[in-house]
Write an enzyme that holds these catalytic residues in place. Sequence first.
Site, PDB file in Angstrom:
ATOM      1  N   TYR A  26       0.796  -1.234   0.000  1.00 20.52           N
ATOM      2  CA  TYR A  26       0.000   0.000   0.000  1.00 20.52           C
ATOM      3  C   TYR A  26       0.830   1.286   0.000  1.00 20.52           C
ATOM      4  CZ  TYR A  26      -3.662  -3.349   1.070  1.00 20.52           C
ATOM      5  OH  TYR A  26      -4.529  -4.413   1.003  1.00 20.52           O
ATOM      6  N   HIS A 101      -8.280   2.505  -5.787  1.00 26.43           N
ATOM      7  CA  HIS A 101      -7.525   1.552  -4.969  1.00 26.43           C
ATOM      8  C   HIS A 101      -6.037   1.876  -5.057  1.00 26.43           C
ATOM      9  CE1 HIS A 101     -10.947  -1.101  -4.312  1.00 26.43           C
ATOM     10  NE2 HIS A 101     -11.252  -0.898  -5.585  1.00 26.43           N
TER      11      HIS A 101
HETATM   12  O1  CA2 Z   1      -5.667  -1.346  -2.732  1.00 22.32           O
HETATM   13  C1  CA2 Z   1      -6.596  -0.834  -2.090  1.00 22.32           C
HETATM   14  O2  CA2 Z   1      -6.728   0.376  -1.969  1.00 22.32           O
HETATM   15  C2  CA2 Z   1      -7.593  -1.744  -1.374  1.00 22.32           C
HETATM   16  O3  CA2 Z   1      -8.875  -1.130  -1.446  1.00 22.32           O
HETATM   17  C3  CA2 Z   1      -7.136  -1.849   0.066  1.00 22.32           C
HETATM   18  C4  CA2 Z   1      -7.988  -2.805   0.892  1.00 22.32           C
HETATM   19  C5  CA2 Z   1      -8.122  -4.159   0.203  1.00 22.32           C
HETATM   20  O4  CA2 Z   1      -9.046  -4.966   0.917  1.00 22.32           O
HETATM   21  C6  CA2 Z   1      -8.605  -4.020  -1.232  1.00 22.32           C
HETATM   22  O5  CA2 Z   1      -8.615  -5.305  -1.831  1.00 22.32           O
HETATM   23  C7  CA2 Z   1      -7.694  -3.120  -2.028  1.00 22.32           C
HETATM   24  C8  CA2 Z   1      -7.340  -3.035   2.256  1.00 22.32           C
HETATM   25  C9  CA2 Z   1      -7.169  -1.782   3.065  1.00 22.32           C
HETATM   26  C10 CA2 Z   1      -6.362  -2.126   4.268  1.00 22.32           C
HETATM   27  O6  CA2 Z   1      -5.298  -1.218   4.356  1.00 22.32           O
HETATM   28  C11 CA2 Z   1      -4.259  -1.516   5.145  1.00 22.32           C
HETATM   29  C12 CA2 Z   1      -3.213  -0.627   5.123  1.00 22.32           C
HETATM   30  C13 CA2 Z   1      -2.110  -0.862   5.895  1.00 22.32           C
HETATM   31  C14 CA2 Z   1      -2.050  -1.989   6.716  1.00 22.32           C
HETATM   32  C15 CA2 Z   1      -3.088  -2.868   6.719  1.00 22.32           C
HETATM   33  C16 CA2 Z   1      -4.211  -2.631   5.957  1.00 22.32           C
END
Ligand code: CA2
Length: 153
Positions: A26, A101
């Site tokens: 991310y 995303h």
């Molecule tokens: O890529 C993206 O922006 C997502 O929407 C992020 C979601 C995931 O479920 C989608 O498939 C794609 C997850 C968000 C969680 O973000 C975190 C960031 C740092 C640490 C843990 C989770």
Amino acid sequence: MSDPLILHVLNGPNLNLLGVREPHIYGRETLADVQAICRAAAEGATVVFRQTNREGELIDWVQEARTEASALVINPAGYGHTSIALLDALKALTIPVVECHLSNPAAREDFRAHSYVSLAATGVVSGFGAHSYELAVKAALRLARERASQPSR
Ligand code: CA2
């Protein structure tokens, strides 16, 4: 003079953890950094930037955008893959909706390949890290401007 544009940027569950864990997926930017990127990309348009870990609250905010916003950018996070209720709320909108995303969900686990939100989105931006938000904001405002310049039917 035309009305100033109002952009709502909504973020779903766990995005408050951005920059804290999984930077290889991310990126290193925090959600506060992403907010600053959105405000800079909006070039003076009003930006309402929110994050929640609760599905119902996200749906309340989508309903609010229906009447208050010129366009919506939404990163539904995990709810994009699961929530028909969120899709139903988005379907009630007539403003442009850009799904955003950080990662490219289609290139990850199979369960991420499907998004209910995409069924109601005008377009999708994914895979560019925090830069996805910059692109999504610019696309959403461009669509809102086009819409504002069209004669109402
Ligand atoms: O890529 C993206 O922006 C997502 O929407 C992020 C979601 C995931 O479920 C989608 O498939 C794609 C997850 C968000 C969680 O973000 C975190 C960031 C740092 C640490 C843990 C989770």
